[in-house]
Scaffold this active site. Structure first.
Site, short mmCIF file in Angstrom:
data_model
loop_
_atom_site.label_atom_id
_atom_site.label_comp_id
_atom_site.label_asym_id
_atom_site.label_seq_id
_atom_site.Cartn_x
_atom_site.Cartn_y
_atom_site.Cartn_z
N ARG A 72 11.14 -0.99 11.11
CA ARG A 72 10.04 -0.71 12.04
C ARG A 72 10.03 -1.69 13.21
NH1 ARG A 72 4.86 0.22 8.23
NH2 ARG A 72 3.97 -1.08 9.85
N ARG A 104 -9.84 0.74 8.58
CA ARG A 104 -9.46 -0.63 8.92
C ARG A 104 -10.54 -1.36 9.69
NH1 ARG A 104 -3.50 0.37 8.83
NH2 ARG A 104 -2.50 -1.61 9.24
N LYS A 139 0.84 -1.22 0.00
CA LYS A 139 0.00 0.00 0.00
C LYS A 139 0.87 1.26 0.00
CE LYS A 139 -2.00 -1.20 3.92
NZ LYS A 139 -1.29 -2.47 4.22
N ARG A 179 -0.88 -8.64 13.51
CA ARG A 179 -1.34 -7.69 12.49
C ARG A 179 -2.16 -8.41 11.42
NH1 ARG A 179 4.32 -5.27 11.05
NH2 ARG A 179 3.29 -4.17 9.36
N ARG A 238 11.95 -5.37 4.91
CA ARG A 238 11.69 -3.94 4.63
C ARG A 238 12.62 -3.01 5.41
NH1 ARG A 238 5.75 -1.80 5.41
NH2 ARG A 238 5.95 -2.89 7.40
P1 AP5 Z 1 4.87 -1.61 1.83
O1 AP5 Z 1 4.53 -0.79 0.63
O2 AP5 Z 1 5.61 -0.94 2.93
O3 AP5 Z 1 3.58 -2.37 2.39
P2 AP5 Z 1 2.31 -1.83 3.16
O4 AP5 Z 1 1.11 -2.51 2.59
O5 AP5 Z 1 2.31 -0.34 3.19
O6 AP5 Z 1 2.64 -2.46 4.57
P3 AP5 Z 1 2.56 -1.87 6.05
O7 AP5 Z 1 3.31 -2.86 6.91
O8 AP5 Z 1 3.02 -0.45 6.10
O9 AP5 Z 1 1.07 -1.97 6.32
P4 AP5 Z 1 0.39 -1.99 7.67
O10 AP5 Z 1 -1.00 -1.86 7.24
O11 AP5 Z 1 0.70 -3.16 8.55
O12 AP5 Z 1 1.10 -0.78 8.46
P5 AP5 Z 1 0.60 0.67 8.84
O13 AP5 Z 1 1.78 1.54 8.84
O14 AP5 Z 1 -0.59 1.06 8.08
O15 AP5 Z 1 5.70 -2.88 1.30
C1 AP5 Z 1 6.25 -3.82 2.19
C2 AP5 Z 1 7.61 -4.31 1.65
O16 AP5 Z 1 7.39 -5.04 0.44
C3 AP5 Z 1 8.58 -3.17 1.29
O17 AP5 Z 1 9.87 -3.56 1.64
C4 AP5 Z 1 8.43 -3.02 -0.23
O18 AP5 Z 1 9.63 -2.54 -0.84
C5 AP5 Z 1 8.09 -4.44 -0.65
N1 AP5 Z 1 7.17 -4.47 -1.79
C6 AP5 Z 1 6.08 -3.68 -2.00
N2 AP5 Z 1 5.45 -4.02 -3.14
C7 AP5 Z 1 6.16 -5.08 -3.67
C8 AP5 Z 1 5.99 -5.87 -4.84
N3 AP5 Z 1 4.99 -5.67 -5.70
N4 AP5 Z 1 6.88 -6.86 -5.06
C9 AP5 Z 1 7.91 -7.08 -4.19
N5 AP5 Z 1 8.13 -6.35 -3.07
C10 AP5 Z 1 7.25 -5.36 -2.82
O19 AP5 Z 1 0.10 0.42 10.35
C11 AP5 Z 1 0.99 0.14 11.39
C12 AP5 Z 1 0.23 0.05 12.72
O20 AP5 Z 1 -0.39 1.33 13.01
C13 AP5 Z 1 -0.94 -0.94 12.74
O21 AP5 Z 1 -0.51 -2.26 13.05
C14 AP5 Z 1 -1.82 -0.34 13.85
O22 AP5 Z 1 -1.30 -0.60 15.13
C15 AP5 Z 1 -1.69 1.16 13.59
N6 AP5 Z 1 -2.71 1.67 12.64
C16 AP5 Z 1 -2.46 2.25 11.43
N7 AP5 Z 1 -3.60 2.62 10.84
C17 AP5 Z 1 -4.60 2.25 11.68
C18 AP5 Z 1 -6.02 2.34 11.61
N8 AP5 Z 1 -6.64 2.87 10.53
N9 AP5 Z 1 -6.74 1.85 12.65
C19 AP5 Z 1 -6.14 1.33 13.74
N10 AP5 Z 1 -4.80 1.21 13.87
C20 AP5 Z 1 -4.04 1.67 12.84
#
Ligand code: AP5
Length: 214
Positions: free
Chosen positions: A161, A88, A13, A172, A127
């Site tokens: 992270r 979410r 994402k 997660r 990552r």
């Molecule tokens: P990346 O693009 O970083 O993936 P992502 O989907 O953004 O993954 P996240 O881990 O950031 O998602 P998340 O939803 O767990 O975390 P968030 O920060 O929102 O890609 C991942 C890796 O793969 C990278 O190394 C990239 O280079 C590689 N890659 C990407 N695309 C690729 C491809 N096509 N092929 C190969 N490699 C590829 O949330 C973190 C925490 O915050 C949550 O756990 C929760 O505690 C809190 N939180 C955030 N939002 C909310 C909410 N709305 N409600 C409640 N709690 C929340």
């Protein structure tokens, strides 16, 4: 175009959101980034959510809805918003609908990024992120350039992270399947849902998303 990128942790994402920002002058609203910023700046809210995030649980709806509300009310996005990691839960999805009405905007597409769980583990554990600009890298699929400098800002510090470990990833993923995946049906019923194969190369996934937005 206002669009939600929906998918489990590691689906890509953030990576795709940054491509859209660059190519289409869209504005990325990542609740994960907002919460991490609150943590590192040591605000009360940041301290409250740190432990929850490290363990991989969801932060309360009230907090994240408040963060998004503030951005929508105070900001503008001529190219549209990309909601990355929000909503979410069903409560967050309802709240987003109400907020969009309030600011006179609408949601145009919800893109589900489909990736299998085995790939997610490999992605999350490899990552790293540029400390200067947030550019996302991967040890295997998108390594930091050989000169050790971020291709976006030239920064030389890269971080991992604290929630990118096997235990927290399990939590997660469970949170995704229990609390977030019902949104797939929610947005399908509204006629907004489109799916992309998130397992492809980064550029191919970007092309698929671009075609949906065009
Ligand atoms: P990346 O693009 O970083 O993936 P992502 O989907 O953004 O993954 P996240 O881990 O950031 O998602 P998340 O939803 O767990 O975390 P968030 O920060 O929102 O890609 C991942 C890796 O793969 C990278 O190394 C990239 O280079 C590689 N890659 C990407 N695309 C690729 C491809 N096509 N092929 C190969 N490699 C590829 O949330 C973190 C925490 O915050 C949550 O756990 C929760 O505690 C809190 N939180 C955030 N939002 C909310 C909410 N709305 N409600 C409640 N709690 C929340």
């Amino acid at each position: 175009m206002n669009v939600i990128l929906l998918g489990p942790p590691g689906a890509g994402k953030g990576t795709q959101a940054r491509i859209l920002v660059e190519g289409r002058a869209m504005v990325q609203l990542s609740t994960g980034d907002m919460l991490r910023e609150a943590r590192s700046s040591g605000t009360d809210m940041g301290r409250k959510v740190a432990d929850v995030m490290d363990k991989g649980h969801l932060v309360t709806d009230g907090i994240v809805i408040g963060l998004i509300r503030e951005k929508l009310i105070s900001g503008t996005a001529p190219g549209g918003y990309i909601f990355d990691g929000f909503p979410r839960t069903l409560a967050q999805a309802d709240a987003l609908g109400t907020l969009m009405d309030e600011v006179g905007q609408s949601l145009d597409r919800v893109i589900e990024m489909q990736v299998d769980d085995a790939a997610l583990v490999a992605r999350i554990t490899g990552r790293s992120t540029c400390a200067g600009c947030g550019e996302v890298y991967h040890d295997v699929t998108r390594p930091v350039p050989a000169d050790g400098k971020c291709s976006n800002c030239g920064g030389t510090t890269f971080t991992r992270r604290t929630d990118d470990n096997a235990d927290s990833l399990k939590t997660r993923l469970l949170a995704y399947y229990k609390q977030t995946s019902p949104l797939i049906g929610y947005y399908y019923a509204k006629g907004l849902l489109r799916g992309v194969d998130g397992l492809g190369e980064i550029a191919d996934v970007a092309k698929e998303i671009g075609a949906i937005l065009d």
